[in-house]
Write an enzyme that holds these catalytic residues in place. Structure first.
Site, PDB file in Angstrom:
ATOM      1  N   GLU A 111       0.826  -1.209   0.000  1.00 24.83           N
ATOM      2  CA  GLU A 111       0.000   0.000   0.000  1.00 24.83           C
ATOM      3  C   GLU A 111       0.861   1.261   0.000  1.00 24.83           C
ATOM      4  O   GLU A 111       0.497   2.271  -0.616  1.00 24.83           O
ATOM      5  CB  GLU A 111      -0.943  -0.019   1.190  1.00 24.83           C
ATOM      6  CG  GLU A 111      -2.010  -1.100   1.062  1.00 24.83           C
ATOM      7  CD  GLU A 111      -2.951  -1.153   2.238  1.00 24.83           C
ATOM      8  OE1 GLU A 111      -4.149  -0.911   2.048  1.00 24.83           O
ATOM      9  OE2 GLU A 111      -2.474  -1.440   3.358  1.00 24.83           O
ATOM     10  N   GLU A 131      -3.944  -9.477   3.491  1.00 26.85           N
ATOM     11  CA  GLU A 131      -4.601  -9.102   4.737  1.00 26.85           C
ATOM     12  C   GLU A 131      -5.760 -10.003   5.164  1.00 26.85           C
ATOM     13  O   GLU A 131      -5.889 -10.305   6.365  1.00 26.85           O
ATOM     14  CB  GLU A 131      -5.085  -7.638   4.663  1.00 26.85           C
ATOM     15  CG  GLU A 131      -3.998  -6.594   4.865  1.00 26.85           C
ATOM     16  CD  GLU A 131      -3.296  -6.194   3.586  1.00 26.85           C
ATOM     17  OE1 GLU A 131      -2.618  -5.154   3.586  1.00 26.85           O
ATOM     18  OE2 GLU A 131      -3.406  -6.941   2.565  1.00 26.85           O
TER      19      GLU A 131
END
Length: 252
Positions: A111, A131
């Site tokens: 990210e 995740e």
């Protein structure tokens, strides 16, 4: 700084994530240090090159958020947007951001790379967002930045099915702009910064703002930005230089 090494070099700043004992995982201290870097670059705009310090296991960008801290975070921590806020601030820096990625860029590390304007990868890069395997989502930008960058079908493979991309796969979908050998990474990043640095810094800053403006703001914001630049002495100087060189070529 506790978690970063920072080098200011003329028109650019090189920041190395430096937590080798945790494979450059992103903890609260690193977030705080990155905010300090952003504060400097907002006051004195420079090109930012983000990379990872080498570890005893080779190169690595960032292995993700620090799970030992993430494990204890609760609802109020999520609502603070600890990582999403710093990544948004990096994305909004006045001058372009280059992510020079080596090794793993997973979870929050991926990210962070998505928040950059440019991404350069080494041949040993692995990038993805696992995740959901930890019972959470990629909440620091991947769920929307990745869709914008590569489209929903590929984003679904990464975000919903745990696909981890190799460097060549990332290049094939233009998630990264180029792939190089590990010992060439910083040279490639600096070469890109050199190209950017050859342009008018004000024009680069304004262009970046226009690129990131909402669709509904166009073309009004484009016209206003151009009006600002049309009054810039640097615009006149650069165009005079262009015309002089063109006329000199014609006179040969």
């Amino acid at each position: 700084m506790e978690t970063l090494t920072v080098e200011h070099n003329g028109d650019r700043t090189i920041v190395r994530l430096d937590r080798p004992q945790t494979l450059n995982s992103i903890d609260q201290a690193m977030v705080d240090d990155l905010h300090e870097v952003c504060d400097q670059l907002e006051r004195e705009p420079r090109i930012l090159i983000l990379t990872g310090a080498r570890t005893d296991k080779g190169g690595i960008f960032a292995s993700g958020a620090d799970i030992s801290q993430l494990r204890d975070r609760r609802r109020h921590d999520a609502l603070r947007g600890i990582n999403s806020s710093i990544f948004a601030r990096i994305a909004a820096l006045p001058m372009p951001v280059i992510a020079a990625i080596d090794g793993y860029a997973l979870g929050g590390g991926a990210e962070l790379a998505y928040a950059a304007d440019f991404r350069i990868a080494t041949t040993r890069v692995k990038i993805g967002n696992p995740e959901p395997n930890l019972g959470i989502i990629a909440a620091a930008g991947a769920c929307w930045r990745l869709v914008e960058l590569v489209g929903e079908p590929v984003a679904n493979e990464i975000l919903l099915a745990g696909r981890v991309l190799t460097a060549d796969e990332a290049l094939s979908i233009r998630l990264v702009g180029e792939v190089c050998e590990p010992d060439e990474l910083l040279d490639r990043a600096n070469a890109l910064a050199d190209r950017i640095g050859g342009f008018d810094p004000l024009a680069i800053q304004v262009t970046k703002q226009v690129i990131h403006a909402p669709r509904a703001a166009h073309p009004v914001i484009d016209n206003l930005a151009q009006a600002l630049l049309f009054e810039s002495p640097e615009k006149t100087r650069r165009m005079d230089d262009f015309l002089l060189k063109r006329n000199a070529r014609k006179g040969r």
